[in-house]
Design an enzyme around this catalytic site. Structure first.
Site, mmCIF file in Angstrom:
data_model
loop_
_atom_site.group_PDB
_atom_site.id
_atom_site.type_symbol
_atom_site.label_atom_id
_atom_site.label_comp_id
_atom_site.label_asym_id
_atom_site.label_seq_id
_atom_site.Cartn_x
_atom_site.Cartn_y
_atom_site.Cartn_z
ATOM 1 N N ARG A 56 0.832 -1.207 0.000
ATOM 2 C CA ARG A 56 0.000 0.000 0.000
ATOM 3 C C ARG A 56 0.868 1.261 0.000
ATOM 4 N NH1 ARG A 56 -4.958 0.734 3.613
ATOM 5 N NH2 ARG A 56 -5.495 1.984 1.780
ATOM 6 N N ASP A 90 -3.119 8.104 2.589
ATOM 7 C CA ASP A 90 -2.089 8.599 1.676
ATOM 8 C C ASP A 90 -1.818 10.078 1.944
ATOM 9 O OD1 ASP A 90 -3.847 10.342 -0.108
ATOM 10 O OD2 ASP A 90 -4.840 8.423 -0.416
ATOM 11 N N HIS A 105 -7.456 8.463 10.293
ATOM 12 C CA HIS A 105 -7.083 7.049 10.283
ATOM 13 C C HIS A 105 -5.574 6.832 10.180
ATOM 14 C CE1 HIS A 105 -11.388 5.873 8.831
ATOM 15 N NE2 HIS A 105 -11.332 6.098 10.128
ATOM 16 N N CYS A 135 13.088 3.680 21.564
ATOM 17 C CA CYS A 135 13.294 2.723 22.655
ATOM 18 C C CYS A 135 14.023 1.457 22.228
ATOM 19 C CB CYS A 135 11.953 2.354 23.293
ATOM 20 S SG CYS A 135 10.912 1.257 22.292
ATOM 21 N N GLY A 171 -16.551 11.344 -1.632
ATOM 22 C CA GLY A 171 -15.952 10.047 -1.945
ATOM 23 C C GLY A 171 -15.899 9.079 -0.794
ATOM 24 N N THR A 172 -16.896 9.114 0.075
ATOM 25 C CA THR A 172 -16.922 8.196 1.209
ATOM 26 C C THR A 172 -18.260 7.477 1.250
ATOM 27 O OG1 THR A 172 -16.767 8.009 3.625
ATOM 28 C CG2 THR A 172 -17.599 10.090 2.753
#
Length: 228
Positions: A56, A90, A105, A135, A171-172
């Site tokens: 991705r 992206d 997200h 760490c 676009g959702t």
């Protein structure tokens, strides 16, 4: 000046070659999401999860912003008072010129340590043996909100919704919460609502619907808002 909150989803980046969840034969359909997009899947098989997100990430890095991304960047620059929230991981909004994008997200180009919570820019390829630069733990993961995890920046988003005059979803699918509830939240506070999508997500949810591909519909709407 009207305050506008815009929520973008996978349909904005689809025309840049980044598939949506529902694309037949796409990347998502070749994997069990419970294995590659949950904390439990990562604990069981981190190599599989890294392979999935490496693919991705490569796809995102090789993609280019499209006319919808460019139009929204223009709106931010010329209108002011625009809060841009995206479900996409992206960076195409940023590469098109948008600033201060709220990634609810997470971001495919960022890495997260599952032990100490440190974050840093991800390399193109990540693996289970990568050490956290803070760490040293070999517990690095993509800085992505997986299923079962709480989205980022929800307080900031709620504040923007409470103060907006217009809420726009572009676009959702409107099926994944909490983002699916943003339209009702904004409408309940008195905002006008608009959906820009290939087809309406559900009848009657928005005050207005503009149907069509994002690369065509979004620039037309932005020109309308800006007066040409």
């Amino acid at each position: 000046m009207r305050k506008i909150v815009i929520l973008t989803g996978a349909g904005v980046s689809a025309e840049s070659g980044l598939g949506t969840f529902r694309d037949k034969g796409g990347l998502w359909t070749r994997y069990d999401l419970s294995e590659v997009a949950t904390p439990e899947g990562f604990a069981r098989n981190p190599a599989l999860v890294h392979d999935f997100y490496n693919a991705r990430r490569a796809n995102a890095l090789d993609a280019s912003p499209n006319a919808a991304h460019a139009a929204l960047a223009r709106l931010q620059a010329e209108h002011g008072g625009v809060t841009l929230v995206t479900q996409n991981i992206d960076d195409l909004h940023e590469r098109a010129g948008s600033r201060d994008v709220i990634h609810m997200h997470g971001q495919i180009l960022r890495a997260l340590c599952a032990v100490c919570g440190a974050r840093w820019d991800a390399p193109r390829v990540m693996g289970p043996r990568d050490a956290c630069p803070s760490c040293g733990a070999a517990a690095t993961r993509p800085d992505i909100v997986w299923f079962g995890e709480y989205p980022y920046h929800m307080e900031r988003i709620a504040e923007a919704l409470a103060g907006c005059d217009l809420f726009v979803a572009i676009g959702t699918s409107g099926e994944v919460y909490p983002a699916a509830g943003f339209v009702e939240e904004a409408a309940g506070l008195g905002a006008e609502t608009l959906e820009i999508n290939l087809k309406p997500s559900a009848p009657g949810r928005f005050d207005r619907v503009i149907a069509g591909p994002a690369t065509q519909a979004v620039p037309r709407w932005v020109a309308e808002v800006l007066g040409g």
